[in-house]
Scaffold this motif. Sequence first.
Motif, short mmCIF file in Angstrom:
data_model
loop_
_atom_site.label_atom_id
_atom_site.label_comp_id
_atom_site.label_asym_id
_atom_site.label_seq_id
_atom_site.Cartn_x
_atom_site.Cartn_y
_atom_site.Cartn_z
N GLU A 285 13.15 2.41 -22.00
CA GLU A 285 11.76 2.13 -21.65
C GLU A 285 10.95 3.42 -21.62
OE1 GLU A 285 11.85 -1.61 -18.57
OE2 GLU A 285 12.46 0.35 -17.81
N PRO A 286 9.64 3.32 -21.84
CA PRO A 286 8.79 4.50 -21.66
C PRO A 286 8.88 4.99 -20.22
CG PRO A 286 7.58 2.74 -22.75
CD PRO A 286 8.87 2.14 -22.27
N PRO A 287 8.86 6.29 -19.98
CA PRO A 287 8.97 6.81 -18.62
C PRO A 287 7.95 6.22 -17.65
CG PRO A 287 9.24 8.59 -20.18
CD PRO A 287 8.84 7.38 -20.98
N SER A 288 6.71 5.99 -18.11
CA SER A 288 5.68 5.47 -17.22
C SER A 288 6.04 4.09 -16.67
CB SER A 288 4.33 5.41 -17.94
OG SER A 288 4.43 4.60 -19.10
N LEU A 289 6.72 3.28 -17.49
CA LEU A 289 7.15 1.96 -17.04
C LEU A 289 8.42 2.06 -16.21
CD1 LEU A 289 6.99 -1.12 -17.06
CD2 LEU A 289 8.19 -1.11 -19.27
N ALA A 290 9.33 2.91 -16.62
CA ALA A 290 10.61 3.06 -15.90
C ALA A 290 10.39 3.55 -14.48
CB ALA A 290 11.53 4.00 -16.67
N VAL A 291 9.50 4.52 -14.28
CA VAL A 291 9.29 5.03 -12.93
C VAL A 291 8.64 3.99 -12.04
CG1 VAL A 291 9.21 7.45 -13.65
CG2 VAL A 291 7.07 6.15 -13.51
N ARG A 292 7.76 3.17 -12.60
CA ARG A 292 7.13 2.11 -11.82
C ARG A 292 8.20 1.12 -11.32
NH1 ARG A 292 2.13 -0.44 -11.36
NH2 ARG A 292 1.19 1.00 -12.82
N ALA B 195 0.83 -1.21 0.00
CA ALA B 195 0.00 0.00 0.00
C ALA B 195 0.86 1.26 0.00
CB ALA B 195 -0.93 -0.02 1.21
N PHE B 196 1.97 1.22 0.74
CA PHE B 196 2.89 2.35 0.77
C PHE B 196 3.43 2.63 -0.63
CE2 PHE B 196 7.00 4.40 1.54
CZ PHE B 196 6.69 5.33 2.53
N GLU B 197 3.82 1.58 -1.34
CA GLU B 197 4.30 1.74 -2.71
C GLU B 197 3.20 2.27 -3.61
OE1 GLU B 197 6.13 -1.03 -6.33
OE2 GLU B 197 6.35 -1.68 -4.23
N ALA B 198 1.95 1.85 -3.37
CA ALA B 198 0.83 2.30 -4.20
C ALA B 198 0.62 3.80 -4.10
CB ALA B 198 -0.45 1.57 -3.79
N ILE B 199 0.88 4.37 -2.92
CA ILE B 199 0.77 5.83 -2.79
C ILE B 199 1.75 6.50 -3.74
CG2 ILE B 199 1.19 7.78 -1.24
CD1 ILE B 199 0.12 6.11 1.04
N GLY B 200 2.98 6.01 -3.77
CA GLY B 200 3.97 6.57 -4.69
C GLY B 200 3.58 6.39 -6.14
N GLN B 201 3.01 5.22 -6.45
CA GLN B 201 2.59 4.98 -7.83
C GLN B 201 1.45 5.91 -8.22
OE1 GLN B 201 4.18 3.02 -9.99
NE2 GLN B 201 2.79 3.84 -11.54
N GLY B 202 0.52 6.13 -7.30
CA GLY B 202 -0.57 7.06 -7.58
C GLY B 202 -0.06 8.46 -7.82
N TYR B 203 0.93 8.87 -7.03
CA TYR B 203 1.55 10.19 -7.20
C TYR B 203 2.18 10.31 -8.59
CZ TYR B 203 4.62 14.19 -6.18
OH TYR B 203 5.26 15.40 -6.22
N LEU B 204 2.93 9.29 -8.99
CA LEU B 204 3.61 9.33 -10.29
C LEU B 204 2.61 9.35 -11.44
CD1 LEU B 204 6.51 6.86 -9.48
CD2 LEU B 204 6.75 9.30 -10.00
#
Length: 228
Positions: A190-197, A94-103
């Motif tokens: 890689e596309p930025p959206s995949l790289a940041v994940r 869930a903590f990681e999901a917050i970061g993913q939502g932010y990105l």
Amino acid sequence: MANAKTPRRTGYHHGNLRDTLIDAAIQLVEEGGPDNVSVREAAKRAGVSPGAPFRHFQSKTALLTAVAEQAMNRLTEAVANALSAVDSADPIVAFEAIGQGYLEWAIANPTHFQIISSRTLIDFDASDSLRGQNEAIRRKMIDLLTQAQHQGQLAANADFDHLVLAARAFVYGLARMVVDGHFPEWHPSEPPSLAVRKALHLFISRMTNLSEARSQKPLPPLGSGPTG
């Protein structure tokens, strides 16, 4: 005798001037950056008199603060959606999901991201909405880390404040790199959206793995790095 047609205003209808001015400010930022924004120019875009907006926004800062409040609403929604999509029983997930939502929010809303990121453009402290929602996300992060600690996923003496700071800085930096166009030179494969994940997942996994190993080791004093 033919009826004269009333000139058509661009986007403004009675009762929604505030939202129309916010939309106009976003357009102006997208076209020329924050320096391109003024209350009078937003009024011109909205098709109203130069004095009309001042009932809602007394200054450029007030107008951009309203844009930032819209951004925070969208960020809060993105974080909530990301949390609802994962297993809430695992606090680190869930903590990681917050970061993913932010990105995901930052990549989808680069103009909002730029406005809310700059405290020189907005009056963050004067906005109950900005401060309240920002604190709610921070508290949620602390709560998840507390749960993770109770479940043995973090060291007993893990420093939550600094973990939250490090995580916030990491996702902010990734978002900044995407919005500012740095990925082609730093990670072109890689596309930025995949790289940041992937980068975020690596950061979170290392954060939990190293928490216990590093918790007992004090930081060296400032200025004590290698010399010579």
